[in-house]
Design an enzyme around this catalytic site. Structure first.
Site, PDB file in Angstrom:
ATOM      1  N   ASP A  45     -22.709  -4.974   0.763  1.00 42.30           N
ATOM      2  CA  ASP A  45     -22.676  -3.673   1.425  1.00 42.30           C
ATOM      3  C   ASP A  45     -21.542  -2.799   0.885  1.00 42.30           C
ATOM      4  O   ASP A  45     -21.680  -1.582   0.784  1.00 42.30           O
ATOM      5  CB  ASP A  45     -22.508  -3.859   2.935  1.00 42.30           C
ATOM      6  CG  ASP A  45     -23.804  -4.308   3.608  1.00 42.30           C
ATOM      7  OD1 ASP A  45     -24.855  -4.284   2.942  1.00 42.30           O
ATOM      8  OD2 ASP A  45     -23.758  -4.676   4.788  1.00 42.30           O
ATOM      9  N   GLU A 123     -18.289   4.705   8.813  1.00 44.30           N
ATOM     10  CA  GLU A 123     -17.415   5.217   9.860  1.00 44.30           C
ATOM     11  C   GLU A 123     -16.200   5.936   9.308  1.00 44.30           C
ATOM     12  O   GLU A 123     -15.852   5.809   8.129  1.00 44.30           O
ATOM     13  CB  GLU A 123     -16.925   4.089  10.785  1.00 44.30           C
ATOM     14  CG  GLU A 123     -15.867   3.189  10.197  1.00 44.30           C
ATOM     15  CD  GLU A 123     -16.381   2.041   9.380  1.00 44.30           C
ATOM     16  OE1 GLU A 123     -15.855   1.847   8.262  1.00 44.30           O
ATOM     17  OE2 GLU A 123     -17.309   1.333   9.835  1.00 44.30           O
ATOM     18  N   ALA A 185      -7.572  -0.346  21.408  1.00 54.50           N
ATOM     19  CA  ALA A 185      -6.434  -0.703  22.265  1.00 54.50           C
ATOM     20  C   ALA A 185      -5.881   0.502  23.016  1.00 54.50           C
ATOM     21  O   ALA A 185      -4.695   0.827  22.903  1.00 54.50           O
ATOM     22  CB  ALA A 185      -5.332  -1.365  21.426  1.00 54.50           C
TER      23      ALA A 185
END
Length: 264
Positions: A45, A123, A185
């Site tokens: 990928d 992303e 987080a």
């Protein structure tokens, strides 16, 4: 038809790359790395991601197909022992084009008119390199929340199985014209609040990130990390462009998800 082949660079990938190139030229297809109609990625990928970024200016004219020489990937769906079959398909069979959405990222800077535009297949992530990152998150021009934490990940449906999944985001079918925002987080207590859940935004919604505190952070577009200074805002939305894949046989996405994460 014009084609090019991109290799991961290891011995096996290079051998297969040369074999594909020789076979297709024997079928009188033209090798052209400048203006290819088809880009064949040999590796994993990551190799296809690199090929995508090399040809982002040709997304309307170029289709991608992947051969995986390592672990099963989401983009590279042909095996090395299927190369001859793939070559015959490319040379002789009119292929189906499948289009998937990609992410547009626009970075604006303070004190200058500089604007940078990027496209991401998987992303865009924004991560603090020291301390907590504080950012206003606007959706469709309205303030949604002030985020405090390690960072944010904005993914495409195709990239929802990558970093987004590791952050607890949902896996989305790659045909959906959406983007997904996941937190890293986040700080949630009596003073600070965030939604704490991934958000899925439709095609016509824009997500705008505005840094509020003076900490260094990095912006990563797929596999490329950009060191950003004096950033005013980072705008994310579904791009007008789409990535095009050449399909010669069914590509069962949910079967691929199962094989990658559930069964051996």
């Amino acid at each position: 038809m014009k084609f090019t082949v991109k290799s991961r660079g290891d011995h096996d990938s290079n051998m297969i790359t040369q074999k594909i190139k020789n076979y297709l030229q024997e079928f009188e297809l033209t090798y052209n790395s400048e203006e290819p109609d088809v880009v064949i990625s040999v590796g994993g990928d990551g190799t296809l991601l690199e090929a995508f970024h090399e040809y982002t200016d040709r997304l309307y004219d170029t289709a991608f197909v992947g051969v995986h020489t390592g672990h099963l990937g989401f983009y590279a769906d042909w095996k090395p022992d299927e190369v001859e079959k793939l070559v015959i398909h490319i040379a002789k069979t009119p292929f189906k084009i499948v289009e998937y959405p990609v992410l547009e990222v626009v970075v604006r800077h303070h004190g200058e008119q500089k604007t940078e535009r990027f496209l991401a297949l998987n992303e865009c992530s924004v991560k603090s390199t020291e301390g907590s990152l504080v950012m206003d998150i606007e959706i469709k021009g309205d303030l949604f929340e002030t985020f405090r934490g390690d960072g944010l990940c904005i993914s495409t449906p195709s990239g929802s199985t990558a970093y987004n999944k590791a952050l607890g985001g949902a896996i989305l079918h790659p045909s959906l014209s959406t983007i997904q925002l996941a937190e890293m987080a986040s700080i949630n207590n009596r003073v600070y609040r965030t939604i704490g859940s991934p958000l899925v935004l439709p095609q016509h919604h824009t997500c705008l990130l505005k840094p509020l505190n003076d900490v260094d952070f990095q912006v990563t577009i797929d596999h490329k990390t950009l060191l950003q200074k004096e950033v005013k805002s980072i705008q994310c939305r579904v791009a007008e462009e789409k990535v095009r894949f050449a399909r010669f046989r069914p590509f069962p996405f949910w079967k691929r998800v199962k094989e990658s994460f559930i069964t051996d």
